[in-house]
Design a protein around this motif. Structure first.
Motif, PDB file in Angstrom:
ATOM      1  N   LEU A 291       0.837  -1.199   0.000  1.00 56.04           N
ATOM      2  CA  LEU A 291       0.000   0.000   0.000  1.00 56.04           C
ATOM      3  C   LEU A 291       0.877   1.256   0.000  1.00 56.04           C
ATOM      4  O   LEU A 291       0.624   2.209  -0.751  1.00 56.04           O
ATOM      5  CB  LEU A 291      -0.919  -0.002   1.222  1.00 56.04           C
ATOM      6  CG  LEU A 291      -1.796   1.244   1.398  1.00 56.04           C
ATOM      7  CD1 LEU A 291      -2.710   1.431   0.198  1.00 56.04           C
ATOM      8  CD2 LEU A 291      -2.610   1.155   2.686  1.00 56.04           C
ATOM      9  N   GLY A 294       2.401   1.823  -3.386  1.00 57.16           N
ATOM     10  CA  GLY A 294       1.418   2.352  -4.323  1.00 57.16           C
ATOM     11  C   GLY A 294       1.157   3.830  -4.110  1.00 57.16           C
ATOM     12  O   GLY A 294       1.102   4.614  -5.066  1.00 57.16           O
ATOM     13  N   GLU A 416       3.211  -8.375  -7.933  1.00 59.83           N
ATOM     14  CA  GLU A 416       2.506  -7.571  -6.933  1.00 59.83           C
ATOM     15  C   GLU A 416       3.122  -6.176  -6.830  1.00 59.83           C
ATOM     16  O   GLU A 416       2.406  -5.168  -6.697  1.00 59.83           O
ATOM     17  CB  GLU A 416       2.561  -8.255  -5.569  1.00 59.83           C
ATOM     18  CG  GLU A 416       1.671  -9.478  -5.429  1.00 59.83           C
ATOM     19  CD  GLU A 416       1.794 -10.107  -4.057  1.00 59.83           C
ATOM     20  OE1 GLU A 416       0.764 -10.229  -3.366  1.00 59.83           O
ATOM     21  OE2 GLU A 416       2.924 -10.465  -3.670  1.00 59.83           O
ATOM     22  N   GLN A 420       1.623  -2.001  -8.318  1.00 63.90           N
ATOM     23  CA  GLN A 420       1.522  -0.761  -7.545  1.00 63.90           C
ATOM     24  C   GLN A 420       2.139   0.434  -8.284  1.00 63.90           C
ATOM     25  O   GLN A 420       1.867   1.578  -7.938  1.00 63.90           O
ATOM     26  CB  GLN A 420       2.239  -0.925  -6.192  1.00 63.90           C
ATOM     27  CG  GLN A 420       1.756  -2.093  -5.359  1.00 63.90           C
ATOM     28  CD  GLN A 420       0.270  -2.033  -5.067  1.00 63.90           C
ATOM     29  OE1 GLN A 420      -0.272  -0.974  -4.768  1.00 63.90           O
ATOM     30  NE2 GLN A 420      -0.396  -3.175  -5.169  1.00 63.90           N
ATOM     31  N   TRP A 470      -7.563   3.055 -13.260  1.00 61.14           N
ATOM     32  CA  TRP A 470      -8.021   2.257 -12.115  1.00 61.14           C
ATOM     33  C   TRP A 470      -9.363   1.596 -12.425  1.00 61.14           C
ATOM     34  O   TRP A 470      -9.591   0.422 -12.103  1.00 61.14           O
ATOM     35  CB  TRP A 470      -8.126   3.152 -10.881  1.00 61.14           C
ATOM     36  CG  TRP A 470      -8.490   2.413  -9.625  1.00 61.14           C
ATOM     37  CD1 TRP A 470      -7.883   1.310  -9.100  1.00 61.14           C
ATOM     38  CD2 TRP A 470      -9.551   2.733  -8.719  1.00 61.14           C
ATOM     39  NE1 TRP A 470      -8.482   0.924  -7.936  1.00 61.14           N
ATOM     40  CE2 TRP A 470      -9.508   1.789  -7.668  1.00 61.14           C
ATOM     41  CE3 TRP A 470     -10.512   3.747  -8.692  1.00 61.14           C
ATOM     42  CZ2 TRP A 470     -10.419   1.821  -6.610  1.00 61.14           C
ATOM     43  CZ3 TRP A 470     -11.403   3.782  -7.627  1.00 61.14           C
ATOM     44  CH2 TRP A 470     -11.361   2.833  -6.611  1.00 61.14           C
ATOM     45  N   GLY A 478      -5.818  -0.878  -3.439  1.00 62.87           N
ATOM     46  CA  GLY A 478      -4.520  -0.235  -3.589  1.00 62.87           C
ATOM     47  C   GLY A 478      -4.570   1.230  -3.226  1.00 62.87           C
ATOM     48  O   GLY A 478      -5.437   1.674  -2.472  1.00 62.87           O
TER      49      GLY A 478
END
Length: 501
Positions: A291, A294, A416, A420, A470, A478
């Motif tokens: 997080l 991101g 992963e 981000q 998005w 995220g």
């Protein structure tokens, strides 16, 4: 509204800490921007260059003897009075030794740079650093205990006092001594504030020195290499091109760091104690890291690219025609800071896991690459080329930090991590295309008109593109979701507080 503010200031959550740190950092940078604009008009690049050389020498002395006290205090699981007193004593010893070394070497530094003005400046800064060693441990304890409001209040009060004094001195003296004396006054103010806000008189003791020694060795090595990586370029520019060019380089460096540091440092500062508190839970650490990465990518990439694109207009509007040589340097350094910002969350995670040795070795490796580029690959490189070398080293650092994070967080995949970063990167590229197009169309506009127009367009295009990407991706969890939830939470609290009177 008062109820909401009280909740924020009383809370010890990462969100509350980040909000308070954002307020602190924006206040600090607003003061910094005002100070830079005023001082750039009152002083010359040569004045800034003299202080820049002295500051780099001081910083090098600092990191060579940096015990990493603050990081070690925050990382300790349990903290008592003996730990605090030992930390204060170690820091006082550290500052006293640095002050002696700085004052003793002042003549040699002045001779090396062929500028006798440096000797009295270094003596004054050595005295200032000795005074700073008397600062109480309150600000460090506030961070450890996640008392964000008190820590923020300390730094904001110190910064405001320093700003007023420095500008007043610049109006009076009209030379580099305004910056030097302003530093001394700021340190005196910091000492006074620290004991006003944390009324615990420290005691001289080394009873818990063993709690700091193990971490301090690698923290010190990490600090030395990190600082050298950030300041080696200034040492070389000052030696090769003189104080005036170094003044331009230093101002470009300060402004280039602003967007990423002011947007990310508050979040990172709140993340460190939070990560340290959950260091035994790898799944939670993994979620927090992704997080944070991101959010940092979403903020840092457009800020850095945007600043690089408007660097020429920004220098003309903010600093004036006497600083034109800073523009191409700012372009390169802005991109370098943007790339480096992608390492923040990983670095804080590794610090929270006490992986000081790996971080120190990584910093030394990056320093070695920078030295190789400046002295071997391009031994005649000028200020602009050296600025671009900083960007190349930052790119290597991103890859290395990600590799280290994956080593210590089993199960974390490259995919992963890429998820981000990819949307902010694509949105930033779309923004860059729009800004470049408007700059061509608005070539006949004045500097400030073009700067305002492209800044507004860039912000609108980036936000719109980020939202579209998005949505196309299926609105995955995220940074975008976190931002929306945060905004909704703040709006909801404001409405509830308003309806409740």
């Amino acid at each position: 509204m008062k109820t909401l503010l009280r909740k924020i200031f009383d809370s010890r959550s990462v969100l509350s800490g980040a909000l308070l740190y954002i307020a602190m950092r924006w206040f600090d940078r607003l003061a910094g921007v005002v100070s830079t604009i005023i001082l750039a008009r009152l002083l010359t690049p040569d004045d800034f260059g003299i202080v820049a050389i002295a500051t780099v020498v001081l910083g090098l002395a600092m990191v060579m003897l940096d015990f990493g006290i603050q990081v070690a205090v925050v990382q300790l699981q349990k903290l008592d009075r003996d730990d605090i007193d030992t930390a204060w004593t170690l820091r006082l010893i550290q500052n006293a030794v640095i002050a002696v070394l700085l004052i003793g070497s002042a003549g040699y530094v002045a001779t090396y740079y062929h500028d006798p003005r440096l000797q009295p400046v270094l003596v004054a800064l050595g005295f200032a650093y000795l005074l700073e060693g008397l600062t109480g441990m309150g600000p460090v304890v506030f961070q450890k205990q996640q008392q964000y409001a008190r820590e923020v209040a300390f730094f904001m009060a110190k910064r405001a006092g320093s700003l007023v004094v420095t500008i007043a001195l610049a109006l009076w003296l009209r030379n580099y001594w305004a910056l030097v004396i302003g530093t001394v006054v700021a340190n005196v103010l910091g000492v006074a504030l620290s004991y006003t806000m944390y009324r615990v008189a420290p005691r001289l003791t080394l009873s818990r020195w063993r709690s700091f020694v193990g971490a301090s060795l690698w923290l010190s090595l990490h600090s030395v290499s990190g600082y050298a990586s950030q300041q080696l370029d200034k040492l070389v520019v000052g030696r090769r091109d003189g104080a005036a060019m170094l003044g331009a380089y230093s101002i470009a460096d300060q402004i280039s760091a602003m967007p990423t540091s002011e947007l990310l440092a508050p979040i990172s500062r709140a993340l460190f104690p939070a990560m340290a508190a959950i260091q035994g839970d790898q799944e939670r650490l993994r979620r927090v890291f992704l997080l944070a990465l991101g959010i940092q990518s979403m903020l840092a990439l457009p800020a850095a690219i945007g600043l690089a694109l408007v660097s020429s207009d920004l220098v003309a509007v903010v600093l004036g025609p006497g600083w034109n040589q800073a523009a191409p340097i700012m372009l390169a350094l802005a991109l370098a800071y943007g790339v480096n910002a992608l390492t923040h969350s990983g670095t804080y995670l590794l610090n929270s896991l006490a992986r000081y040795r790996e971080l120190a070795l990584l910093r030394w490796a990056m320093l070695a690459v920078l030295v190789l580029l400046i002295f071997v690959v391009s031994p005649s490189s000028d200020a602009r080329q050296i600025a671009w070398f900083r960007g190349e080293v930052a790119a290597i650092g991103v890859c290395a930090v990600i590799w280290l994070v994956m080593r210590h967080l089993p199960g974390l995949s490259v995919m992963e991590i890429a998820k981000q970063v990819v949307r902010p990167a694509l949105a930033s590229l779309v923004m860059a295309g729009a800004v470049l197009g408007l700059q061509r169309l608005g070539a006949e506009l004045g500097d400030w008109q073009r700067l305002a127009a492209v800044s507004l367009l860039g912000a609108v295009v980036y936000v719109a593109t980020t939202g579209l990407l998005w949505k196309v991706a299926g609105r995955p969890p995220g940074a975008e979701e976190w931002v929306l939830q945060t905004l909704r939470s703040v709006v909801s609290r404001l409405r509830n507080d308003s309806s409740g009177g």
